[in-house]
Design an enzyme around this catalytic site. Structure first.
Site, PDB file in Angstrom:
ATOM      1  N   HIS A  50      -7.888   1.458  -6.705  1.00 14.05           N
ATOM      2  CA  HIS A  50      -7.368   2.818  -6.561  1.00 14.05           C
ATOM      3  C   HIS A  50      -6.451   2.838  -5.338  1.00 14.05           C
ATOM      4  CE1 HIS A  50      -7.507   7.189  -6.812  1.00 14.05           C
ATOM      5  NE2 HIS A  50      -7.979   7.284  -5.575  1.00 14.05           N
TER       6      HIS A  50
ATOM      7  N   ASN B 249      -7.216   9.817  -0.030  1.00 12.96           N
ATOM      8  CA  ASN B 249      -7.484   9.608  -1.448  1.00 12.96           C
ATOM      9  C   ASN B 249      -6.731  10.700  -2.216  1.00 12.96           C
ATOM     10  OD1 ASN B 249      -8.508   9.471  -4.035  1.00 12.96           O
ATOM     11  ND2 ASN B 249     -10.640   9.292  -3.407  1.00 12.96           N
TER      12      ASN B 249
END
Length: 279
Positions: A152, A176
């Site tokens: 990710h 994030n």
């Protein structure tokens, strides 16, 4: 996309201003991508893929923003399909969205000066991302015990040094793009390390609640992450007067039959090497 939002100038180069669902709305939107040395405009209509009334792919947390989904559609059109956007490297998107030049660092074998490299890159307005490698597709977006997501892309947004009980601690701040799921180890939002830092310094560093952005020590960053990607922006992309810019020289040319553009001397498209000097 998340990294683009850190710089309004970059964002609006890719997503031109004055586009909305009210004024002069015509059901189409246009975006710009860097392709082979020039900015290419891509126009799409406003029909987006959904299932049961929900967007299938990129979407905002509150459901009221659509620029990301429309930008994704334009990028899918540029690349041939939505499927073509699955996987790949962060720097591919960085380059297509900025026209910048990218480099890659293996964090399992980092250079000794990596902290200084990251600090200089951030000061120069570069875009930085990091990720944790996965050994199989099943591991992609698996969450570790300390709430880091494998496979990710995280944006790197800041780097700082703090005084921790008389010694210097190097910190790095990550984001994030999900807007949630944050690192829970040392220097996370509620970690005890912050109790030793002056409250004014804490406020300056911006400790926050669950928003997807978090601090961690640079040493933990090197242990936890596998790769770092840096996209350095050209003067054409970087408009701020507050940062040091790269210079840019562009050479235009073309491949010619019989030249070396097709490969080396053992390749059918290549040509033999020139004779030694003096012959």
């Amino acid at each position: 996309m998340a990294s683009l939002t850190l710089n309004d100038g970059l964002l609006h180069r890719v997503v031109p201003r004055d586009q909305d669902f009210q004024k002069n709305y015509a059901g189409i939107f246009h975006f710009q991508f860097w392709q082979r040395g020039e900015w290419v405009e891509v126009v799409v209509d406003d029909r987006l893929p959904t299932r049961a009334g929900e967007l299938l792919f990129v979407h905002s947390a509150d459901g009221s923003e659509f620029w990301g989904a429309l930008l994704e559609k334009a990028y899918a059109k540029l690349n041939g399909s939505y499927e073509a956007l699955a996987g790949g490297s962060t720097v591919e998107g960085f380059e297509d969205f900025t026209g910048g030049i990218s480099e890659f660092y293996d964090l399992r074998k980092p250079p000794a000066s990596l902290y200084q490299i990251v600090r200089k890159a951030l000061r120069a307005g570069s875009l930085l991302a990091c990720s944790i490698d996965v050994s199989s597709a099943a591991e992609t977006e698996a969450v570790t015990s300390q709430k880091l997501v494998k496979g990710h892309a995280y944006s790197i947004t800041r780097i700082e040094e703090v005084d921790l009980r008389g010694r210097v601690e190097q910190l790095i701040r990550l984001r994030n793009p999900w807007g949630e799921v944050e690192w829970t180890g040392a220097w996370s939002d509620n970690a005890p390390e912050w109790n030793s830092i002056d409250p004014r310094r804490q406020a300056e560093l911006g400790r926050r609640a669950e928003d997807g952005e978090f601090w961690m020590s640079f040493s933990d960053f090197l242990r936890q992450f596998s790769r770092l990607e840096i996209c350095s922006l050209s003067p054409d992309s970087l408009s701020s007067e507050e940062v040091q810019k790269w210079s840019l020289v562009l050479f235009n040319g073309r491949r010619t039959r019989g030249g070396l553009a097709g490969g080396g001397q053992n390749h059918p498209g290549g040509s033999p090497p020139p004779p030694p000097a003096g012959h």
